[in-house]
Design a protein around this motif. Structure first.
Motif, PDB file in Angstrom:
ATOM      1  N   ALA A  44      18.896  15.598   1.351  1.00  0.00           N
ATOM      2  CA  ALA A  44      19.286  16.388   0.688  1.00  0.00           C
ATOM      3  C   ALA A  44      20.336  15.005   0.205  1.00  0.00           C
ATOM      4  O   ALA A  44      20.574  15.391  -1.416  1.00  0.00           O
ATOM      5  N   VAL A  45      20.653  14.603   0.534  1.00  0.00           N
ATOM      6  CA  VAL A  45      21.617  13.086   0.751  1.00  0.00           C
ATOM      7  C   VAL A  45      21.416  12.610  -0.314  1.00  0.00           C
ATOM      8  O   VAL A  45      22.226  11.574  -1.935  1.00  0.00           O
ATOM      9  N   LEU A  46      19.747  11.955  -0.535  1.00  0.00           N
ATOM     10  CA  LEU A  46      19.320  11.523  -1.329  1.00  0.00           C
ATOM     11  C   LEU A  46      19.531  11.909  -2.077  1.00  0.00           C
ATOM     12  O   LEU A  46      19.043  11.584  -3.903  1.00  0.00           O
ATOM     13  N   ASN A  47      19.044  13.089  -2.638  1.00  0.00           N
ATOM     14  CA  ASN A  47      18.834  13.862  -4.167  1.00  0.00           C
ATOM     15  C   ASN A  47      20.493  14.549  -4.638  1.00  0.00           C
ATOM     16  O   ASN A  47      20.228  13.341  -5.708  1.00  0.00           O
ATOM     17  N   LEU A  48      21.198  14.024  -3.872  1.00  0.00           N
ATOM     18  CA  LEU A  48      23.040  13.570  -4.611  1.00  0.00           C
ATOM     19  C   LEU A  48      23.143  12.036  -4.972  1.00  0.00           C
ATOM     20  O   LEU A  48      23.398  12.638  -6.429  1.00  0.00           O
ATOM     21  N   ALA A  49      22.619  11.793  -4.513  1.00  0.00           N
ATOM     22  CA  ALA A  49      22.634  10.794  -4.552  1.00  0.00           C
ATOM     23  C   ALA A  49      21.657  10.095  -5.919  1.00  0.00           C
ATOM     24  O   ALA A  49      22.604   9.392  -7.365  1.00  0.00           O
ATOM     25  N   GLN A  50      20.691  11.004  -6.621  1.00  0.00           N
ATOM     26  CA  GLN A  50      20.236  11.294  -7.569  1.00  0.00           C
ATOM     27  C   GLN A  50      20.475  11.339  -8.620  1.00  0.00           C
ATOM     28  O   GLN A  50      20.466  11.307 -10.004  1.00  0.00           O
ATOM     29  N   GLN A  51      21.112  12.337  -8.282  1.00  0.00           N
ATOM     30  CA  GLN A  51      22.155  13.849  -9.700  1.00  0.00           C
ATOM     31  C   GLN A  51      23.406  13.013  -9.989  1.00  0.00           C
ATOM     32  O   GLN A  51      23.480  13.185 -11.207  1.00  0.00           O
ATOM     33  N   GLY A  52      23.580  11.447  -9.314  1.00  0.00           N
ATOM     34  CA  GLY A  52      24.640  10.523  -9.334  1.00  0.00           C
ATOM     35  C   GLY A  52      26.010  11.311  -9.072  1.00  0.00           C
ATOM     36  O   GLY A  52      27.249  10.845  -8.679  1.00  0.00           O
ATOM     37  N   GLU A  53      25.802  11.637  -7.668  1.00  0.00           N
ATOM     38  CA  GLU A  53      27.344  12.764  -6.988  1.00  0.00           C
ATOM     39  C   GLU A  53      27.163  11.178  -5.820  1.00  0.00           C
ATOM     40  O   GLU A  53      26.860  11.979  -4.493  1.00  0.00           O
ATOM     41  N   TYR A  54      28.022  10.795  -6.281  1.00  0.00           N
ATOM     42  CA  TYR A  54      27.532   9.468  -5.199  1.00  0.00           C
ATOM     43  C   TYR A  54      28.782   9.213  -4.048  1.00  0.00           C
ATOM     44  O   TYR A  54      28.256   9.809  -2.307  1.00  0.00           O
TER      45      TYR A  54
END
Length: 402
Positions: A44-54
């Protein structure tokens, strides 16, 4: 914050294999299956990073690390995101050893991301499980090629996926042949016992479930070695990298404990395979019916004391568990049947599994009740049937419970 160093994208989108379709897959995967909670959080964290939600990704990852300080992959991702957010290079000056460790952890990340859930959620079943007898409450299938362990429940002979977990295999890969090759076997086994952590070195974590490698087929193929276990990890780490064991199947301690209660010593089958072929249930039914028809014809010939027909179901390459080849076995059966005037053979609790790593082979197990005019016996039998190029099924190996 959205202008992270370009190399961050390499880490998150390329090094992690651009597998961020997980966002859509998560909805499809929201069923009754159980996953590792720590793995789900990391993905889920990696998915957030991919979406730009760093910022959110880093904060959530910080919470995960606080809860799982021994999760080295989570620590690596956290460090890489922090470095990337600062605008510095994603490739710090590190030693060769540290670089190798980093690459191994990135391989773990790729493996976890590469796990696909769609095939398991659209009504398909693994082609390897054709029929499960009621005694098999669960079955374990380990995809050695993709480092994934699946736990299936037996629902009236049909497997239902219950849970799946990341796993580590042998440093030498899959396909054990000889002792010391550091490979994980390919084949069908069963759990022989449970060993709790009180009787184990810390290397094995919270427990171990040894399997019966080498089985009868392994021995017939000349494979050697011993000590193949499904076990946990030292408490100093959450998980191990994809190829890090001496041949065992290794999973996180939490995951081990979640499947332990579903294992029955002596019965639970463990299929070690390279890749899982997910197929419609109708395909499994077709092959199951085909194999059952061959088994029934074999049984009928035996019961009819039609020795000539009976022996045609045994391959020219057949070997029995007591070492008889086809000619010796045929001579023995002819001698035994010469004294028979009546034979009854009943089979029940039949299980059928495609045998991984072998061409068109299935493993069939059943309880056998044999009664004749001068002998009676109840046995547990295992047969390895192989389909010839012309479509006929023949027995290549027969043994008592294996």
């Amino acid at each position: 914050m959205r202008n992270l160093h370009a190399r961050t994208c390499v880490l998150i989108a390329c090094c992690l294999w651009s597998l961020f379709a997980i966002a859509g897959a998560e909805a499809a995967a929201a069923d009754a299956r159980v996953h590792s909670n720590a793995e789900s959080q990391l993905l889920a964290v990696l998915n957030l990073a991919q979406q730009g939600e760093y910022d959110t990704a880093i904060n959530d990852l910080s919470d995960l690390i606080e809860a799982r300080p021994n999760f080295r992959l989570a620590q690596l991702v956290y460090g890489e995101l922090m470095v990337a957010r600062s605008g510095r290079s994603i490739e710090p000056a590190i030693s060769d050893q540290m670089r190798d460790q980093r690459e191994a952890l990135l391989d773990e990340a790729k493996t976890r991301w590469a796990h696909r859930v769609s095939a398991a959620t659209d009504g398909k079943v693994p082609a390897a499980i054709l029929q499960m007898a009621p005694e098999y409450e669960h079955a374990i299938v380990v995809d050695l090629a993709n480092n994934r362990l699946y736990l299936f429940a037996n629902e009236q002979g049909v497997p239902r996926l219950v849970s799946d977990f990341y796993t580590t295999i042998g440093r030498g890969g899959a396909g054990k042949q000889v002792e010391g090759d550091m490979r994980t076997p390919i084949g069908i086994y069963h759990i022989t016992r449970y060993i709790n952590d009180n009787g184990l070195p810390e290397l094995y974590g919270v427990g171990a479930l040894p399997v019966n490698y080498p089985n009868a087929l392994d021995r017939a193929r000349g494979r050697t070695g011993y000590g193949i276990w499904l076990h946990g990890v030292p408490r100093t780490t959450y998980s191990r990298t994809p190829r890090a064991s001496e041949g065992c199947v290794v999973i996180a301690n939490d995951d081990f404990e979640s499947i332990r209660d579903h294992v029955n010593v002596g019965t639970t089958p463990v299929l070690l395979t390279t890749g899982i072929d997910w197929v419609p249930a109708a395909d499994v039914e077709k092959r199951r019916t085909e194999v059952l028809s061959a088994v029934e014809s074999w049984r009928h010939s035996w019961q009819a004391i039609d020795t000539k027909s009976y022996l045609t179901y045994y391959s020219p390459d057949f070997v029995s568990d007591d070492g008889r080849d086809k000619p010796a076995f045929a001579a023995y059966k002819k001698q035994v049947n010469a004294s028979k005037t009546d034979i009854s053979v009943d089979l029940n609790n039949i299980s059928i599994f495609r045998y991984p790593g072998e061409d068109r082979m299935v493993k069939v197990t059943f309880n056998q009740n044999y009664t004749s005019n001068n002998y009676q016996a109840e046995d547990r039998k295992t047969q390895y049937w192989q389909q010839s190029e012309d479509g006929d099924w023949q027995i290549v190996l027969e043994t008592e419970r294996d």
